[in-house]
Design an enzyme around this catalytic site. Structure first.
Site, PDB file in Angstrom:
ATOM      1  N   SER A 171      11.941 -23.479 -57.408  1.00 21.96           N
ATOM      2  CA  SER A 171      13.075 -22.993 -58.177  1.00 21.96           C
ATOM      3  C   SER A 171      14.275 -22.988 -57.249  1.00 21.96           C
ATOM      4  O   SER A 171      14.278 -22.286 -56.244  1.00 21.96           O
ATOM      5  CB  SER A 171      12.812 -21.585 -58.710  1.00 21.96           C
ATOM      6  N   ARG A 172      15.293 -23.780 -57.564  1.00 18.10           N
ATOM      7  CA  ARG A 172      16.444 -23.888 -56.662  1.00 18.10           C
ATOM      8  C   ARG A 172      17.371 -22.684 -56.775  1.00 18.10           C
ATOM      9  O   ARG A 172      18.329 -22.583 -56.038  1.00 18.10           O
ATOM     10  CB  ARG A 172      17.197 -25.190 -56.926  1.00 18.10           C
ATOM     11  N   VAL A 173      17.099 -21.796 -57.735  1.00 16.30           N
ATOM     12  CA  VAL A 173      17.863 -20.554 -57.820  1.00 16.30           C
ATOM     13  C   VAL A 173      17.206 -19.504 -56.934  1.00 16.30           C
ATOM     14  O   VAL A 173      17.858 -18.675 -56.330  1.00 16.30           O
ATOM     15  CB  VAL A 173      17.958 -20.077 -59.289  1.00 16.30           C
TER      16      VAL A 173
END
Length: 502
Positions: free
Chosen positions: A364-366
């Site tokens: 998850s790049r968040v």
């Protein structure tokens, strides 16, 4: 009858003043060819791409191809009554779908028409299916978690409100189950859900709708269905119709979750349309603009800034892989558009690890921005623990003489895998997830046999509800870990009374 010249002049002036010209100028074309849901039209020289046109029998069409001598139109309805020589009229409008609260709890097709047999839907507003994505300055960084209720996702690959998180994997690996459980977990979470079924069997969609109704999720869910029997234009349009419905809520300051199940089917439907419209195929026989097909859809997901109401639209697209190949054309496209992916591995699924999430290829790049502080603290080392366990697991198969540290890692890894397993349609609240993961990482489960972990977890949740409800409320409301002594007291007191199976 004697009429004076002045009276006659006044009468003529009055007629001229109130004269209404009912003549209307229409751009008219002629059908020169029809078949496979496509009509080729001659004569609509001023028509625009994406404009709606109306056939002689009232059926609508969508302009999808502009050539020098003809226009390619996708027929939105039955083509049986459309024949060569029929007139086609420009409408000057682009395609819109009905939007609003009236759609919640209903099942509609790609045009927003009800297909659940519960009568018409009386909506007040419509929105165009194609709309520009919010600009950079209209957005706000993602900071609110979207709780899926799935331990493996909330701890390892958290999703934030306004994020785009791809779910990818072979067929029959539990992709739809992940989405359905996420929707079920949104009860009382101030979230409106839109589930878009593309190219699925109607029986499967009906079963999903019944699951929503049984668990009370239909009170906040819209289902858009373009089934396997629906023509390619409807499968192509379904995601755009669904996100238009979602945008109405987002721009009114609400939070929306949109699930596209799945975009592989939409890409195949678009390829079918493109080939019928005689567009040249590109890489792997998909049209060159198939990237644009998905990017202009997924970029519309956003977390809006406070000036625009602070609403959010979270997109969870699905893509089906062939034999686990995540480097194929469509998967690569969508991975590059989204903010991370959850990879469901068939080997894990068949081994009984469900949800079958591969923590090595899922990201998850968040990241931690989409986690509560409590979850961030307890889940910090979980990914590394799992990765080292998988490595040691394959290594340990070839050697029996292992040192104590390695055995401890294998022991903890087995219990981690077991804790992250989850039953069908059993989403778990964040505060309970935090408690069981806290127990795991602090070694309270090390002495519990692996086969008893699932039972331990279920009974532990029931025990907390009865004996320590204030502890759960505190974690839920503050989003922070409770006092460690209090948490450990709850875990120890339950562990003492837990009976290990013989």
């Amino acid at each position: 009858m004697d009429i004076k010249a002045e009276e006659l002049s006044a009468l003529i002036k009055k007629q001229i003043k109130y004269y209404q010209n009912d003549d209307q100028v229409h751009d008219i074309g002629t059908v020169i060819e029809t078949g496979d849901g496509i009509a080729q039209i001659y004569g609509l020289n001023q028509v625009m791409l994406g404009e709606l046109v109306e056939f002689f029998d009232g059926t609508m069409g969508l302009v999808q191809s502009l050539q020098e001598d003809r226009v390619g139109v996708v027929i939105l309805g039955s083509q049986l009554s459309i024949v060569e020589g029929d007139e086609v009229r420009r409408t000057g409008e682009i395609m819109e779908v009905p939007v609003g609260d009236e759609l919640i709890g209903r099942v509609v097709n790609s045009l927003g028409q009800p297909i659940d047999g519960r009568g018409p839907i009386k909506t007040q507003k419509t929105r165009p299916i194609e709309a520009p994505a919010p600009g950079v300055m209209d957005r706000k960084s993602i900071h609110e978690p979207l709780q899926t209720g799935i331990k493996a996702i909330d701890s390892l690959v958290p999703i934030g409100r306004g994020q785009r998180e791809l779910i990818i994997g072979d067929r029959q690996t539990g992709k739809t189950t992940v989405a359905v459980d996420t929707i079920l977990n949104q009860k009382d979470q101030d979230m409106i859900c839109i589930y878009i079924a593309i190219g699925q069997k109607d029986s499967t969609v009906r079963s999903t709708v019944e699951t929503f109704r049984h668990h009370g999720a239909s009170d906040y869910t819209i289902v858009v269905n373009a089934g396997a029997s629906a023509p390619a234009p409807m499968q192509y349009l379904a995601p755009y119709a669904g996100i238009a419905m979602g945008e109405e809520f987002m721009y009114n300051g609400k939070h929306v979750l949109v699930v596209y199940d799945d975009l592989s089917k939409q890409a195949a439907a678009y390829r079918e349309l493109s080939l019928l419209l005689k567009r040249p195929p590109g890489r792997e026989a998909y049209p060159g603009d198939v990237f644009y097909l998905h990017s202009r859809l997924l970029e519309r997901a956003a977390k809006l800034n406070d000036e625009l109401g602070g609403g959010s639209l979270t997109a969870i697209p699905f893509v089906e892989t062939q034999a686990g190949d995540i480097s194929a054309y469509i998967p690569t496209n969508v991975i590059s558009i989204t903010d991370g992916q959850i990879f469901l591995q068939s080997d894990l699924f068949y081994a009984g690890v469900r949800p079958a999430i591969n923590p090595g290829l899922s990201v998850s790049r968040v990241g931690g921005s989409a986690q509560t502080k409590a979850m961030k603290k307890v889940a910090g080392t979980l990914r590394l623990d799992l990765a080292s366990y998988r490595e040691l697991e394959s290594f340990a198969q070839f050697g029996s003489d292992l040192d104590r540290a390695t055995l401890n890692k294998l022991n903890r890894g087995e219990r981690t895998v077991e804790v992250l397993k989850q039953g069908l349609h059993q989403p778990i609240r964040m505060e309970k997830q935090v408690m069981i993961i806290y127990a795991l990482i602090h070694g309270f489960l090390d002495e519990i046999p692996v086969e008893d972990i699932t039972r331990f977890e279920t009974e532990f949740y029931n025990y907390l509800d009865g004996a320590y409800p204030e502890l759960l409320v505190q974690i839920s409301e503050t989003k922070e870990l409770a006092e460690p002594k209090k948490m450990e007291e709850a875990i120890k007191s339950f562990s003492k009374q837990f009976v290990v199976s013989a």
